[in-house]
Design an enzyme around this catalytic site. Structure first.
Site, short mmCIF file in Angstrom:
data_model
loop_
_atom_site.label_atom_id
_atom_site.label_comp_id
_atom_site.label_asym_id
_atom_site.label_seq_id
_atom_site.Cartn_x
_atom_site.Cartn_y
_atom_site.Cartn_z
CB CYS A 1 -0.94 0.01 1.21
SG CYS A 1 -2.03 1.45 1.27
CB CYS B 1 -0.63 2.39 3.96
SG CYS B 1 -2.24 1.81 3.41
CG ASP B 2 3.17 1.20 4.51
OD1 ASP B 2 2.73 1.70 5.57
OD2 ASP B 2 2.97 0.02 4.18
#
Length: 315
Positions: free
Chosen positions: A136, A139-140
């Site tokens: 992701c 997300c990261d």
């Protein structure tokens, strides 16, 4: 097989399931939540969560799930560790079997089984999970700002992730298995026109390099067999997700990828009293915050459904 009757059964944990549990328990519905095979869902495989509102310093993914679980338990949710192995939505009330040995009959069921990211299956990929390997970018990706990264995949999701990373990383290597992409024409054009995205056609990842963190990848040309190494810090796998919905397919409608279909703007399925929240139905956003929001929707929809049922029976 033992049997039990409950008002609300929540299948699955994670942000969607726990949020549904918080709302349902506060509404006095006495929900039972069965965690599933991966209690806490995908966030338990994430080190740091920095984009969930309310955590200004960020929070460890598993710790966040423990917080949500405690909050649900505080209001009376009965949380049980187990796996729902089959369901029967052919009649009402609905039935679910836990670990093939305990049958629960419920007036309302909220499905929060989520989805699982697909990975390449490399030993080095698994070893460096959360140490530079992620599924992701939204997300990261922030953790790799100013660093070179790679995205493997050829669909719209891979293109979106590459473009997202291209805004914060000096170089994005896109590893495409064939000589063409599956992404929509407009997404392909955007990727090809991005100055800092380099597409490696007809290429497969042979190994993710590094010991305690990703230092690069080794790719192989699928035509010539030639191998090369690319130094980088982050490796993002964007080859799709598989929704955990197989046990529901005999009763609920899905799209071509297996995501459960709901009535637009709600969590309602075609089966009365069955609701779906989180990534089991969401193929677009797949974020903790959207999953939590849909968990709220599922609980509110279930509460209104049960209230209408009680009124109907009282007439």
């Amino acid at each position: 097989m033992t049997e039990e009757k409950v008002k609300v059964l929540i299948i699955g944990s994670g942000p969607a399931g726990y949020t549904a549990a918080i709302y349902a328990s506060r509404a006095g519905l006495n929900p039972v939540l069965v965690t599933g095979g991966e209690p806490g869902g995908q966030l338990t495989t994430t080190n740091d969560v920095e984009n969930f509102p309310g955590y200004p310093e960020g929070i460890n993914g598993p710790a966040m799930m423990v917080d949500l679980q405690k909050q649900a338990e505080r209001f009376g949710t009965d949380i049980r560790y187990g796996l729902v192995t089959s369901v029967d939505f052919s009649g009402y009330p609905h039935k679910a079997v836990v670990d093939e040995k305990h049958e629960i009959t419920a007036d309302a069921i909220i499905i929060s089984t989520g989805a699982s990211a697909k990975y390449l299956g490399l030993e080095s990929e698994a070893k460096l999970m959360n140490q530079g390997v992620s599924a992701c970018a939204v997300c990261d990706g922030f953790f790799y700002k100013g660093k070179d990264v790679a995205v493997v995949g050829a669909g719209d999701t891979a293109a979106e992730e590459a473009l997202y990373l291209a805004n914060i990383c000096p170089k994005v290597h896109m590893i495409v298995r064939r000589d063409e992409m599956r992404a929509s024409t407009i997404m392909q054009e955007r990727v090809k026109n991005a100055a800092n995205i380099e597409i490696h056609w007809n290429s497969s990842t042979e190994e993710v390099l590094g010991e305690n963190e990703v230092t690069g990848i080794r790719i192989v040309d699928n035509v010539s067999g030639e191998k090369s190494e690319i130094p980088l810090s982050g490796f993002f796998v964007a080859i799709g997700h598989k929704p955990n919905t197989d046990i529901f397919k005999d009763y609920l409608d899905t799209d071509e990828s297996g995501y459960l279909l709901v009535e637009p703007g709600t969590s309602k399925t075609k089966v009365e009293g069955v609701f779906v929240t989180g990534d089991a139905a969401d193929r677009v956003y797949r974020q903790a915050i959207t999953a939590a929001g849909s968990g709220c929707m599922g609980a509110l929809d279930a509460e209104r459904f049960l209230a209408a049922k009680e009124f109907e029976m009282a007439q």
